[in-house]
Structure formats: structure tokens, C-alpha cells
Enzyme design. Structure first.
Site, PDB file in Angstrom:
ATOM      1  N   ASP A  25      -5.912 -47.712  16.330  1.00 35.32           N
ATOM      2  CA  ASP A  25      -7.089 -48.574  16.246  1.00 35.32           C
ATOM      3  C   ASP A  25      -6.957 -49.424  14.988  1.00 35.32           C
ATOM      4  O   ASP A  25      -5.940 -49.374  14.292  1.00 35.32           O
ATOM      5  CB  ASP A  25      -8.385 -47.738  16.231  1.00 35.32           C
ATOM      6  CG  ASP A  25      -8.647 -47.132  14.867  1.00 35.32           C
ATOM      7  OD1 ASP A  25      -7.668 -46.916  14.117  1.00 35.32           O
ATOM      8  OD2 ASP A  25      -9.818 -46.880  14.541  1.00 35.32           O
ATOM      9  N   TYR A  52      -6.134 -47.244  23.587  1.00 36.80           N
ATOM     10  CA  TYR A  52      -6.686 -46.566  22.412  1.00 36.80           C
ATOM     11  C   TYR A  52      -7.498 -45.330  22.806  1.00 36.80           C
ATOM     12  O   TYR A  52      -7.268 -44.232  22.276  1.00 36.80           O
ATOM     13  CB  TYR A  52      -7.579 -47.509  21.581  1.00 36.80           C
ATOM     14  CG  TYR A  52      -8.482 -46.705  20.683  1.00 36.80           C
ATOM     15  CD1 TYR A  52      -7.988 -46.125  19.524  1.00 36.80           C
ATOM     16  CD2 TYR A  52      -9.809 -46.425  21.054  1.00 36.80           C
ATOM     17  CE1 TYR A  52      -8.781 -45.316  18.726  1.00 36.80           C
ATOM     18  CE2 TYR A  52     -10.612 -45.618  20.267  1.00 36.80           C
ATOM     19  CZ  TYR A  52     -10.089 -45.061  19.109  1.00 36.80           C
ATOM     20  OH  TYR A  52     -10.864 -44.256  18.348  1.00 36.80           O
ATOM     21  N   GLU A  85     -16.457 -42.059  21.717  1.00 31.97           N
ATOM     22  CA  GLU A  85     -15.337 -43.002  21.710  1.00 31.97           C
ATOM     23  C   GLU A  85     -15.679 -44.291  22.439  1.00 31.97           C
ATOM     24  O   GLU A  85     -15.285 -45.374  22.013  1.00 31.97           O
ATOM     25  CB  GLU A  85     -14.080 -42.366  22.298  1.00 31.97           C
ATOM     26  CG  GLU A  85     -13.387 -41.400  21.345  1.00 31.97           C
ATOM     27  CD  GLU A  85     -13.069 -42.019  19.990  1.00 31.97           C
ATOM     28  OE1 GLU A  85     -12.807 -43.227  19.919  1.00 31.97           O
ATOM     29  OE2 GLU A  85     -13.097 -41.289  18.984  1.00 31.97           O
ATOM     30  N   GLN A 103     -15.303 -51.388  19.677  1.00 34.27           N
ATOM     31  CA  GLN A 103     -15.846 -52.651  19.193  1.00 34.27           C
ATOM     32  C   GLN A 103     -17.212 -52.506  18.526  1.00 34.27           C
ATOM     33  O   GLN A 103     -18.012 -53.440  18.520  1.00 34.27           O
ATOM     34  CB  GLN A 103     -15.958 -53.655  20.345  1.00 34.27           C
ATOM     35  CG  GLN A 103     -14.643 -54.052  20.913  1.00 34.27           C
ATOM     36  CD  GLN A 103     -13.813 -54.838  19.945  1.00 34.27           C
ATOM     37  OE1 GLN A 103     -12.889 -54.328  19.362  1.00 34.27           O
ATOM     38  NE2 GLN A 103     -14.125 -56.095  19.739  1.00 34.27           N
ATOM     39  N   THR A 104     -17.487 -51.336  18.017  1.00 31.59           N
ATOM     40  CA  THR A 104     -18.809 -51.102  17.431  1.00 31.59           C
ATOM     41  C   THR A 104     -18.667 -50.230  16.193  1.00 31.59           C
ATOM     42  O   THR A 104     -17.991 -49.209  16.232  1.00 31.59           O
ATOM     43  CB  THR A 104     -19.733 -50.423  18.460  1.00 31.59           C
ATOM     44  OG1 THR A 104     -19.761 -51.219  19.644  1.00 31.59           O
ATOM     45  CG2 THR A 104     -21.142 -50.281  17.918  1.00 31.59           C
ATOM     46  N   GLY A 108     -24.513 -53.012  22.035  1.00 30.45           N
ATOM     47  CA  GLY A 108     -23.803 -54.174  22.531  1.00 30.45           C
ATOM     48  C   GLY A 108     -22.849 -53.873  23.668  1.00 30.45           C
ATOM     49  O   GLY A 108     -22.581 -52.711  23.987  1.00 30.45           O
TER      50      GLY A 108
END
Length: 273
Positions: free
Chosen positions: A143, A125, A42, A47-48, A86
Site C-alpha cells: 500500500d 492490495y 480493509e 482510499q480512506t 466515501g
DNA sequence: TTCCCGTCCA
DNA sequence: TGGACGGGAA
């Protein structure tokens, strides 16, 4: 108010499950029930995109199979395996969370929402996702995929849809008998929608356009972390090593130190231990 | 060049 | 509430 018996709810659930039964996406993190392994997935997925996490997930779990191993690992080793995902700060937060769980939660991931929210890097989230995926408890997971689904089916096309507008619908349609499968199904349906139309989640207030990456401080930070994984260096050496203007490098170095990713002593920068 | 994706802090 | 935070694919 429980609405599971309402016809529209069953009809909606049937559509989502019909798609899921034919097209569910197989992921390693959907095969496990280990809360630690689910937490790792998670945080990586924040953001990936799944395609990038898929390639990194197994190696990370092999290197750090437990809360304890991650809590004790050198940060450089963790960041090494994080490369390509990232947002390096997430890796630090994950490691800090592992430490907190060892020290304050008896090495078990808590299932309580506010205790989860208190952990570094765990927001609205992820706390809900962990409750659903690690504990199979009904919780409103919102999400971008879930937003896409509910906006597609229930919004009149207006913009600026807030999560609080979707929340009652999400609760009323939740398959409380199968929380984990239900949320997987919603997410897979969201992906399906976005492949076939303009992203409905763009009408959410949560949807934000990114600032330019090329030439950004973010890009320089990423280059610096990668460079310093091979050893400590002065600001000048870093600038030369990554071929970026030294003024810009110094600015990025400062922000990395402030974020707790690098240490600095006598103009020598290194990954934190 | 555009697109995509949660958390945190000011 | 808005900006910072990586990186790869289309």
C-alpha cells in the site's frame, strides 16, 4: 530465496521494529482475529484515512457483526452507516462479498489468494492484506505506506518506481515469523516518514493525483445518496433538495443507477434494496 | 486549494 | 494505462 540471515535485512528489520515498539498505532481492527471484522476494516481503509475509519468502524460492526447479517441487511441501512467514508460503491461490494461468502464459501472468508481476488471489491492490495492480517500468512502487502518505506530506504530518488521493482525487496526483507506484526510495523513507519518528509510514495507509478472534487460528479453523487437515504424522489425533487442544477443531477443519477447503487422506475429514484 | 488513499473498467 | 469514484483535514 530466503535472505533473512543477511545482515542488511536484520538491520532494516531492527529499524522498523524499533520505531514500532515505541509508536505503534492502536486500532480496533488490530485487536481482532475475526476475518469478517478484518475484511470490513480493509475495505473501509481503501482510499480512506484511518482517522475517518476509526470513528465509523465500531458502529458498523455492531449493526452488522457477521457475514450473514451484512448479506441480509437492507442496502440503505448499510449506506447509512457508510456515510462519511466515501466511495459508496465499496459498501455495495462489501455486502455482495458477504453474500458470496455465505453462498459459495460456507460462510468463511477464503484464505486463497485467487479466491479472494475474485470477490467484489477485493484487489491486489486487499487480498494480500487479508492473507496477512486475517490468516497471519506471509504475503506481499503493498500500500502507499509500504511503498513509502521501501522507496525511502532503497530507491536512489528516481521517479516512476513500479511495484514490481519493490517486490523482491519486500519478499527478501519480510519477517516470515511474524507476518501480521511486520506489516503493521511497516505501515506505521510509512506514516512516520510521511509526517516528516515529502511523501516518498510520490515516486511510485501507483501514485496518482486526484481530479478536483469541488463541483465534480463525484460530489453530486455523494449528495444524492445522502439525500435519498431519507426516501425516494424524482430527479427534479432531488435537484431541488440538494440545490444542484437538474442537468447535472440527472447525469449523476444515471451513473449511480449504472453502479447499482440506485434503482429508477417512472422517474423515481431510490436506494437499491 | 492541496493533500491523501485501492479497485475497476474502458 | 488513465480516468472515475467521497470526503475531511491542513
Amino acid at each position: 530465496m530466503a535472505r533473512e540471515n543477511d545482515e542488511w535485512v536484520r538491520s532494516f528489520q531492527r529499524i522498523i521494529y524499533a520505531y514500532y515498539n515505541e509508536h505503534k498505532r492502536p486500532f480496533r481492527w488490530r485487536e481482532t482475529h475475526d476475518p469478517y471484522a478484518i475484511l470490513v476494516s480493509e475495505v473501509m481503509l481503501q482510499q480512506t484515512q484511518t482517522s475517518r475509519v476509526r470513528d465509523k468502524y465500531d458502529a458498523f460492526l455492531t449493526a452488522f457483526p457477521t457475514f450473514e447479517s451484512l448479506a441480509q441487511a437492507p442496502t440503505a441501512d448499510v449506506l447509512e452507516l457508510w456515510q462519511g467514508l466515501g466511495y459508496n460503491k465499496r459498501a455495495l461490494s462489501l455486502k455482495r462479498t458477504a453474500k458470496v461468502i455465505m453462498e459459495r464459501h460456507g460462510s468463511k472468508l477464503p484464505s486463497d489468494e485467487s479466491e479472494l481476488r475474485a470477490l467484489p471489491g477485493i484487489g491486489t492490495y486487499t487480498a494480500a492484506a487479508l492473507r496477512v492480517f486475517a490468516f497471519n500468512v506471509p504475503a506481499p502487502v503493498i500500500d502507499t505506506n509500504v511503498r513509502a518505506v521501501y522507496i525511502h530506504f532503497f530507491s536512489d530518488g528516481s521517479t516512476n518506481v513500479r511495484d514490481t521493482d519493490l517486490l523482491p525487496l519486500i519478499r527478501d526483507t519480510f519477517d516470515t515469523d511474524h507476518p501480521r506484526e511486520w506489516v503493521y510495523a511497516l505501515m506505521d513507519y510509512g506514516v512516520y516518514l510521511k509526517r516528516n518528509m515529502k511523501n516518498p510514495a510520490r515516486n511510485s507509478t501507483a501514485y496518482k493525483k486526484q481530479s478536483r472534487f469541488e463541483g465534480s460528479n463525484r460530489q453530486v453523487r455523494g449528495m444524492i445518496v445522502r439525500f435519498l437515504l431519507d426516501g425516494k424522489h424524482s430527479a427534479r425533487e432531488v435537484a431541488k433538495g440538494i440545490d444542484i442544477d437538474e442537468t447535472m443531477v440527472k447525469k449523476a443519477l444515471e451513473t449511480l443507477v449504472k453502479d447499482g447503487i440506485l434503482t429508477c422506475r417512472d422517474d423515481t429514484y431510490a436506494i437499491v434494496s
